[in-house]
Design a protein around this motif. Structure first.
Motif, mmCIF file in Angstrom:
data_model
loop_
_atom_site.group_PDB
_atom_site.id
_atom_site.type_symbol
_atom_site.label_atom_id
_atom_site.label_comp_id
_atom_site.label_asym_id
_atom_site.label_seq_id
_atom_site.Cartn_x
_atom_site.Cartn_y
_atom_site.Cartn_z
ATOM 1 N N UNK A 290 2.325 -3.283 -2.378
ATOM 2 C CA UNK A 290 1.405 -3.042 -1.528
ATOM 3 C C UNK A 290 1.272 -1.641 -0.999
ATOM 4 N N UNK A 291 0.146 -1.010 -0.834
ATOM 5 C CA UNK A 291 -0.297 0.114 -0.583
ATOM 6 C C UNK A 291 -1.362 0.431 0.491
ATOM 7 N N UNK A 292 -1.163 1.422 1.142
ATOM 8 C CA UNK A 292 -2.362 1.576 1.889
ATOM 9 C C UNK A 292 -3.677 1.798 1.528
ATOM 10 N N UNK B 248 -2.354 -9.043 13.049
ATOM 11 C CA UNK B 248 -1.864 -8.604 14.250
ATOM 12 C C UNK B 248 -2.215 -7.333 14.807
ATOM 13 N N UNK B 249 -2.253 -6.351 13.667
ATOM 14 C CA UNK B 249 -2.531 -5.035 14.061
ATOM 15 C C UNK B 249 -3.879 -4.399 13.313
ATOM 16 N N UNK B 250 -4.346 -5.409 12.569
ATOM 17 C CA UNK B 250 -5.814 -5.101 11.872
ATOM 18 C C UNK B 250 -5.747 -4.227 10.635
ATOM 19 N N UNK B 251 -4.442 -4.031 10.103
ATOM 20 C CA UNK B 251 -4.247 -2.969 9.134
ATOM 21 C C UNK B 251 -4.596 -3.789 7.668
ATOM 22 N N UNK B 252 -5.114 -3.125 6.616
ATOM 23 C CA UNK B 252 -5.540 -3.762 5.393
ATOM 24 C C UNK B 252 -4.707 -2.912 4.283
ATOM 25 N N UNK B 253 -4.259 -3.489 3.275
ATOM 26 C CA UNK B 253 -3.545 -2.812 2.245
ATOM 27 C C UNK B 253 -3.890 -3.516 1.031
ATOM 28 N N UNK B 254 -3.762 -2.796 0.061
ATOM 29 C CA UNK B 254 -4.025 -3.130 -1.510
ATOM 30 C C UNK B 254 -2.744 -3.649 -2.056
ATOM 31 N N UNK B 255 -3.191 -4.895 -2.796
ATOM 32 C CA UNK B 255 -1.785 -5.391 -3.402
ATOM 33 C C UNK B 255 -2.165 -5.381 -4.999
ATOM 34 N N UNK B 256 -1.262 -5.383 -5.909
ATOM 35 C CA UNK B 256 -1.389 -5.275 -7.229
ATOM 36 C C UNK B 256 0.035 -5.766 -7.687
ATOM 37 N N UNK B 257 -0.029 -6.753 -8.697
ATOM 38 C CA UNK B 257 1.376 -7.201 -9.277
ATOM 39 C C UNK B 257 1.252 -8.084 -10.101
#
Length: 140
Positions: free
Chosen positions: A84-86, A60-69
């Motif tokens: 989840x981090x920017x 919806x906003x076009x933002x991407x975040x890195x996910x690690x877990x």
């Protein structure tokens, strides 16, 4: 000389084969504040350590975040938990008269957690201490 060449060859044959990790793609939505946001989670999981790495995109906003877990098996389901981090998002560096701020991101960190059962993820996205229910369906 022949023995020196034979040893690395034998040791290389004993190394475990590297298997490609399948990419999983999940899409769905969450109600954040007053609007419904569309999300896409793309990740791979190491079959030995159960480590998850990938990206969470807010479509919806076009933002991407890195996910690690991790994606840990739990009976007939699996427990997914990921920070989840920017990542490399722009950061604010400002100062006036020797006082200022440095390295502040415009986007907040979040925590994604929930249960995967079949092709459905049912969980939540916690941002700044507030939990938002999130439902994703596997598309690939």
């Amino acid at each position: 000389m022949r023995r020196a060449l034979l040893l690395p060859l034998l040791l290389g044959a004993c190394a475990p084969a590297v298997r490609p990790q399948p990419v999983q793609v999940w899409e769905g939505s969450a109600r954040v504040l007053l609007t419904v946001q569309q999300y896409r989670l793309i990740f791979t999981v190491d079959p030995v350590s159960h480590a998850l790495s990938g990206t969470l995109a807010n479509l919806s906003s076009g933002d991407r975040f890195e996910a690690a877990g991790t994606l840990l098996p739990a009976g007939d389901a699996a427990e997914l938990s990921a920070q989840v981090t920017p990542g490399n998002a722009p950061r604010l560096n400002a100062g006036i008269l020797g006082f200022g701020i440095s390295g502040v991101t415009f986007k907040s960190d979040a925590f994604l957690s929930g249960q995967v059962r079949g092709g459905l993820f049912d969980g939540s996205l916690r941002v700044n201490g507030v939990r938002y229910p999130l439902t994703l369906r596997r598309v690939q």
